[in-house]
Write an enzyme that holds these catalytic residues in place. Structure first.
Site, PDB file in Angstrom:
ATOM      1  N   LYS A  38     -11.960  41.210  -3.587  1.00 50.64           N
ATOM      2  CA  LYS A  38     -12.613  41.274  -2.277  1.00 50.64           C
ATOM      3  C   LYS A  38     -13.135  39.894  -1.885  1.00 50.64           C
ATOM      4  O   LYS A  38     -13.659  39.151  -2.735  1.00 50.64           O
ATOM      5  CB  LYS A  38     -13.758  42.290  -2.345  1.00 50.64           C
ATOM      6  CG  LYS A  38     -14.524  42.503  -1.049  1.00 50.64           C
ATOM      7  CD  LYS A  38     -15.607  43.573  -1.243  1.00 50.64           C
ATOM      8  CE  LYS A  38     -16.399  43.854   0.013  1.00 50.64           C
ATOM      9  NZ  LYS A  38     -17.400  44.934  -0.183  1.00 50.64           N
ATOM     10  N   SER A 115     -16.878  48.666   2.805  1.00 51.01           N
ATOM     11  CA  SER A 115     -16.385  47.391   3.297  1.00 51.01           C
ATOM     12  C   SER A 115     -15.285  46.797   2.415  1.00 51.01           C
ATOM     13  O   SER A 115     -14.659  45.802   2.783  1.00 51.01           O
ATOM     14  CB  SER A 115     -17.548  46.385   3.407  1.00 51.01           C
ATOM     15  OG  SER A 115     -18.122  46.116   2.140  1.00 51.01           O
ATOM     16  N   SER A 139     -19.558  50.985  -0.449  1.00 47.37           N
ATOM     17  CA  SER A 139     -18.363  50.205  -0.125  1.00 47.37           C
ATOM     18  C   SER A 139     -17.261  50.227  -1.170  1.00 47.37           C
ATOM     19  O   SER A 139     -16.184  49.674  -0.941  1.00 47.37           O
ATOM     20  CB  SER A 139     -18.749  48.755   0.180  1.00 47.37           C
ATOM     21  OG  SER A 139     -19.515  48.699   1.364  1.00 47.37           O
TER      22      SER A 139
END
Length: 440
Positions: A38, A115, A139
């Site tokens: 990420k 996210s 997330s």
């Protein structure tokens, strides 16, 4: 499922590159595995973009690499790139106005969840074996559920968040995704601390709270019945506890009483005690986000996408509420939940309330969904407990999941219980849905 891909990678990646493990890797535990990262993790010499081009433009390349990334490399895995994320981590939807929304491989007309959207999509699309994400408010758990894969949020503080852009340190965790439990277990054995000698072998109690499934979850996917049947078969009827979690929290968290009347008057379906927990988590997160990022937002005035703009503004203009009460509430809730799952207990809840929302859904239509979602997600957030989202399969064209939670620090025990239960969960799911309406 056939669909148009974005550059062949479902829109999952921000940047593709290769981070190689040590040369002599044959005996290493993650040998042969690939992973994605990420764009919130630092990689030395590269700019960490935090999901926003203005952030990337105004920040220098990272001086050091996240210890979690280094641990995966040292264990023999190969890093293959950075993945798309929601701007500044401020959403559970997975839509990014600047870099595009990664395509959900399980349901292309639905959001992938955020996210850690790109990290989940990269795994679900079979582009990598596992991926790294972060979970502050949901997330990892949400995109895992939406994309039909496994997602682990470890116990808070158990895995290093060094060289990871902070959202809210009180809740920030590093987590990971995989398509199967075997790979998730291999990664967990590397990234989790060494096990303690006193880890429980079998759950003494398995709490499957009726209110969480029948009020906050979806009745049509039969997950309450599936879990009860599976637990009874593996651990026996005596292990089952179907008490309402909202009632338990109301009776065992005294500070709830200061807030609960406001949440009991709402017309939308809810569990008022868990609505209070969600409210407290939201306020604490906004306060820390403001401390971390308000100066940058006010100085740079970045361009932020719809929804993100409003959430960031709400956070950086947040005026501290009754913070002392929230901190007391947190202590009381952690203590109460610890008593509920003491001596090897497991708590099972829906990961998310229902099917993944449709792409570009109106904000008003999402309001009730998000309220129910955060009532579920805040349980692990405020307690700091570990939570594993487990895919059950595709039902009605969309992925369905459940979550298991265990006491803080009982992450390896949680993995062990999931491995023991999973095959029975799949059999009971197929029985409940009918073989013609089930796909794994």
């Amino acid at each position: 499922m056939a669909m148009e891909l974005k550059g062949g990678d479902y829109g999952a990646f921000m940047d593709k590159f290769e981070l190689l493990p040590p040369q002599s890797q044959e005996q290493l535990p993650l040998h042969g595995l690939t992973f994605a990262i990420k764009d919130i993790f630092d990689i030395g010499g590269r700019v960490t973009g935090f999901g926003n081009p203005d952030w990337a433009r105004t920040h220098d390349p990272a001086a050091a690499t996240s210890p979690v990334v280094l641990a995966a490399l040292a264990a023999g895995a190969t890093g293959v790139g950075k993945t798309v994320m929601d701007e500044m981590g401020c959403s559970i939807d997975g839509e990014n106005a600047h870099y595009g929304t990664p395509t959900n491989p399980c349901a292309p007309d639905r959001v992938p969840g955020g996210s850690s959207s790109g990290s989940a999509v990269a795994v679900a699309a079979n582009l990598v074996d596992f991926s790294l994400g972060t979970d502050t408010g949901g997330s990892v758990r949400v995109p895992a559920a939406y994309c039909g894969i496994f997602g682990l949020r470890p116990s808070h503080g158990l895995v290093s968040t060094e060289n990871v852009i902070p959202m809210s340190q009180m809740f920030d965790t590093v987590g990971w995704f995989s398509r199967d439990l075997s790979t998730l277990s291999r990664v967990s054995n590397v990234l989790l601390p060494s096990p303690a000698d006193n880890i429980a072998k079998q759950p003494t109690k398995f709490t499957v709270p009726k209110d969480c499934f029948e009020i906050l979850g979806s009745l049509k996917d039969h997950t309450y019945q599936i879990l009860n049947a599976s637990v009874a078969k593996i651990f026996g009827n005596d292990a089952l506890d179907n008490r309402n979690l909202g009632e338990f929290v109301s009776n065992n968290v005294p500070t709830i009483g200061k807030f609960i009347s406001d949440f009991s008057k709402r017309e939308a379906p809810s569990v008022p005690a868990l609505s209070v927990i969600s409210y407290a988590v939201g306020c604490l997160q906004r306060s820390e986000f403001k401390a971390n990022h308000a100066d940058w937002v006010n100085t740079v005035t970045p361009t932020l996408g719809p929804g993100i703009r409003e959430r960031v503004h709400q956070a950086i203009t947040y005026e501290d509420g009754p913070m002392e009460d929230f901190h007391v509430l947190r202590i009381e809730f952690k203590s109460a939940l610890a008593a509920l799952v003491k001596d090897g207990g497991i708590l099972a809840i829906p990961t998310v309330p229902d099917s993944p929302p449709k792409l570009r859904m109106e904000a008003a239509a999402l309001e009730n969904f998000r309220a129910r979602a955060f009532s579920l997600l805040a349980i692990a957030g405020l307690s700091g407990f570990c939570q594993l989202s487990i895919p059950l399969g595709i039902h009605g064209g969309v992925p369905v999941s459940v979550s298991l939670m265990a006491h803080h620090g009982a992450d390896r025990f949680l993995m062990s219980v999931a491995q023991e239960l999973y095959e029975t969960l799949k059999r009971e799911t197929k029985k409940a849905w009918g073989s013609s309406d089930y796909s794994s």
